[in-house]
Design a protein around this motif. Structure first.
Motif, PDB file in Angstrom:
ATOM      1  N   MET A 109     -42.992 -43.823 137.502  1.00  0.00           N
ATOM      2  CA  MET A 109     -42.955 -42.480 136.918  1.00  0.00           C
ATOM      3  C   MET A 109     -41.520 -42.062 136.665  1.00  0.00           C
ATOM      4  N   ARG A 110     -41.379 -41.081 135.775  1.00  0.00           N
ATOM      5  CA  ARG A 110     -40.078 -40.517 135.480  1.00  0.00           C
ATOM      6  C   ARG A 110     -40.236 -39.010 135.444  1.00  0.00           C
ATOM      7  N   PRO A 111     -39.481 -38.239 136.160  1.00  0.00           N
ATOM      8  CA  PRO A 111     -38.409 -38.665 137.046  1.00  0.00           C
ATOM      9  C   PRO A 111     -38.974 -39.064 138.405  1.00  0.00           C
ATOM     10  N   GLY A 112     -38.238 -39.930 139.114  1.00  0.00           N
ATOM     11  CA  GLY A 112     -38.647 -40.218 140.479  1.00  0.00           C
ATOM     12  C   GLY A 112     -38.946 -41.660 140.775  1.00  0.00           C
ATOM     13  N   LYS A 113     -38.369 -42.564 140.026  1.00  0.00           N
ATOM     14  CA  LYS A 113     -38.664 -43.985 140.235  1.00  0.00           C
ATOM     15  C   LYS A 113     -38.439 -44.451 141.674  1.00  0.00           C
ATOM     16  N   PRO A 114     -37.254 -44.185 142.264  1.00  0.00           N
ATOM     17  CA  PRO A 114     -37.045 -44.743 143.606  1.00  0.00           C
ATOM     18  C   PRO A 114     -37.648 -43.882 144.712  1.00  0.00           C
ATOM     19  N   PRO A 152     -35.954 -39.300 145.606  1.00  0.00           N
ATOM     20  CA  PRO A 152     -34.717 -39.616 144.883  1.00  0.00           C
ATOM     21  C   PRO A 152     -33.703 -38.483 145.038  1.00  0.00           C
ATOM     22  N   ASN A 183     -31.546 -37.263 142.677  1.00  0.00           N
ATOM     23  CA  ASN A 183     -31.507 -36.317 141.557  1.00  0.00           C
ATOM     24  C   ASN A 183     -32.450 -35.158 141.858  1.00  0.00           C
ATOM     25  N   SER A 208     -35.829 -34.939 140.123  1.00  0.00           N
ATOM     26  CA  SER A 208     -36.698 -36.022 140.608  1.00  0.00           C
ATOM     27  C   SER A 208     -37.241 -35.669 141.985  1.00  0.00           C
ATOM     28  N   ARG A 219     -42.765 -45.905 132.088  1.00  0.00           N
ATOM     29  CA  ARG A 219     -43.189 -45.124 133.259  1.00  0.00           C
ATOM     30  C   ARG A 219     -43.916 -43.863 132.789  1.00  0.00           C
ATOM     31  N   SER A 231     -32.697 -35.868 134.723  1.00  0.00           N
ATOM     32  CA  SER A 231     -33.277 -35.575 136.037  1.00  0.00           C
ATOM     33  C   SER A 231     -32.310 -34.887 136.993  1.00  0.00           C
TER      34      SER A 231
HETATM   35  O1  MOO Z   1     -36.400 -41.310 138.227  1.00  0.00           O
HETATM   36 MO1  MOO Z   1     -34.855 -40.947 138.216  1.00  0.00          MO
HETATM   37  O2  MOO Z   1     -35.579 -39.771 139.077  1.00  0.00           O
HETATM   38  O3  MOO Z   1     -35.392 -41.040 136.520  1.00  0.00           O
HETATM   39  O4  MOO Z   1     -33.713 -39.920 137.569  1.00  0.00           O
END
Ligand code: MOO
Ligand SMILES: Nc1nc2c(c(=O)[nH]1)N[C@H]1C(S)=C(S)[C@@H](COP(=O)(O)OP(=O)(O)OC[C@H]3O[C@@H](n4cnc5c(N)ncnc54)[C@H](O)[C@@H]3O)O[C@H]1N2
Length: 411
Positions: free
Chosen positions: A281-286, A301, A303, A306, A347, A372
């Motif tokens: 997903m975006r935002p929030g990959k990690p 994450p 950011n 995110s 994502r 993000s």
């Molecule tokens: O997923 Mo990050 O949160 O794209 O900036």
């Protein structure tokens, strides 16, 4: 489970991630509290009424109690024989061919089966002349109309509202068994972070995530504890977690792949059993989730957008699962696009957007800026516009899915 693979194909979906989080979490212990403290708490068991409500037939109006058969038409006069008012310990009896003064909330006399409101009679003090025929059952609230003794008034797992508290009191309860508030500890990580209110210094930024997350934990029914800020080093993160006793640990920042992203390796060294560490997903990959002993650990994450979008999708259901109520995540609604949007990458996208009502229909418009880190944009948004991974561009007028932020408590 493959956490060292690069971002991309092996990332799991939002639903899979939420399922893994909520199924790894057990509800916290229960306690009995007074109704005054019960607002927003979660019932730990179904509650049954201790009494029938109303406990006896009561009048819904001020007027006269009669036998309907005694007042079959307008113009009938009956002698006035006594009165029934709210709070009477004994239910009076109505004699044939008489009527009885009665007030709202008073027990209906034995033998009476109708109330005629006082606006529809004339009285000389001793006799009542009825200007209408009585109708059997009219203005009588039968015993048990509200609920019967033993009926369920509150289900298990309900977030208690003022209405529930009123109903519990009406049914004889002055306390209720609830889950205790889940204790959620919040740690920000990053060498660049300083707490707002202190001097900023070169190369530094203010920590936004921790104050926002502490607020959300409280708004979503948790007891928040503030672990402060730890730098990007294993010793600082380990020290911040020393002696921690919480139902959920929430960490932001330092979860990505850079040399200074020390959260994952530190937690791993402390014995964290990882469930996953990246989502599609975006935002929030990690996004990271695992358990340290019995304690679930959610890594958001760094950011800020995110972190807060992930809080909506994962923290709220995680607190829900701890507190013993619904943990299914946010509700999606349909809305009509005001402006076109481009295609979506690999994502799922949760675009910051505004929704408005147009003649009962929900309209949605995404912000042009979606970075993000842009907390100011998130603060101006009142919805997230959901686009599934790989979606084609969408044109104005198309129906899309949104998650409203303005209906989420505290968000
Ligand atoms: O997923 Mo990050 O949160 O794209 O900036
Ligand atoms: N080579 C790659 N780099 C990055 C990737 C990637 O896949 N490959 N993913 C990017 C994505 S997406 C995100 S999201 C971030 C997340 O990184 P971290 O969780 O490790 O967060 P940090 O690097 O610590 O911080 C990111 C950003 O946010 C600011 N930040 C951090 N904490 C706070 C806070 N409490 N309050 C306000 N702002 C905060 C921080 O200064 C950074 O600017 O990684 C990308 N990199």
């Amino acid at each position: 489970m493959g956490i060292e693979k690069p971002f991309g194909k092996s990332a799991i979906t939002v639903d899979e991630a939420r399922g893994m989080i909520t199924s790894a979490i057990r509800p916290v212990a229960v306690e009995t509290i007074g109704l005054q403290e019960a607002l927003g708490r979660v019932s730990a068991a179904a509650v049954k009424a201790l009494t029938t409500s109303p406990p006896f037939d009561v009048s819904a109006m001020d007027g006269y109690a009669v036998r309907a058969d005694d007042v079959p038409a307008s113009g009938i006069a009956l002698p006035l024989a006594g009165a029934s008012k709210a709070g009477l310990a004994a239910v009076p009896t109505l004699s044939h061919g008489t009527c009885m003064r009665i007030f709202t909330g008073a027990p209906v006399p034995a033998g009476a089966d109708a109330i005629v409101i006082q606006e529809d009679v004339e009285s000389d003090g001793e006799r009542i002349v009825f200007r209408t025929a009585a109708q059997r059952g009219l203005f009588i609230r039968k015993a048990g109309l509200n609920f019967a003794e033993g009926a369920e008034v509150v289900a298990a797992g309900r977030v208690l509202t003022a209405r529930d508290i009123g109903l519990l009191a009406a049914s004889g309860h002055d306390s209720i068994l609830v889950h205790r508030r889940p204790r959620v500890a919040v740690l920000s990580t990053g060498d660049e972070l300083v707490a707002s209110g202190t001097g900023i210094g070169p190369g530094r930024i203010f920590d936004a995530n921790r104050p926002a997350l502490l607020a959300l934990v409280r708004a979503w029914g948790g007891e928040a504890s503030d672990l402060g800020i730890a730098g990007d080093d294993d010793a600082a993160i380990t020290a911040a977690l020393q002696g921690l006793d919480a139902d959920l640990l929430l960490i932001t920042g330092g979860a990505s792949v850079g040399d200074h992203d020390r959260v994952r390796p530190t937690l791993q060294a402390l014995g964290l059993s990882f469930e996953f560490w990246k989502i599609r997903m975006r935002p929030g990959k990690p996004l990271m989730f695992g358990t340290l002993g019995d304690m679930p650990v959610l890594g958001l994450p760094g950011n800020s957008v995110s972190a807060l979008v992930c809080a909506v999708l994962f923290l709220e259901p995680a607190i829900g699962a701890l507190a013993g109520h619904d943990a299914s995540g946010p509700r999606f609604e349909n809305a009509r696009l005001v402006s076109p949007i481009g295609k979506t990458g690999e994502r799922d996208d949760y675009l910051r957007a505004t929704v408005s009502l147009d003649d009962g229909a929900l309209l949605v418009e995404a912000f042009s800026e979606q970075d993000s880190s842009m907390l100011a944009v998130l603060a101006s948004a009142n919805a997230l516009l959901f686009r599934p991974a790989g979606a084609a561009p969408a044109v104005a007028g198309e129906t899309v899915k949104v998650v409203r932020l303005d209906t989420l408590p505290g968000f």
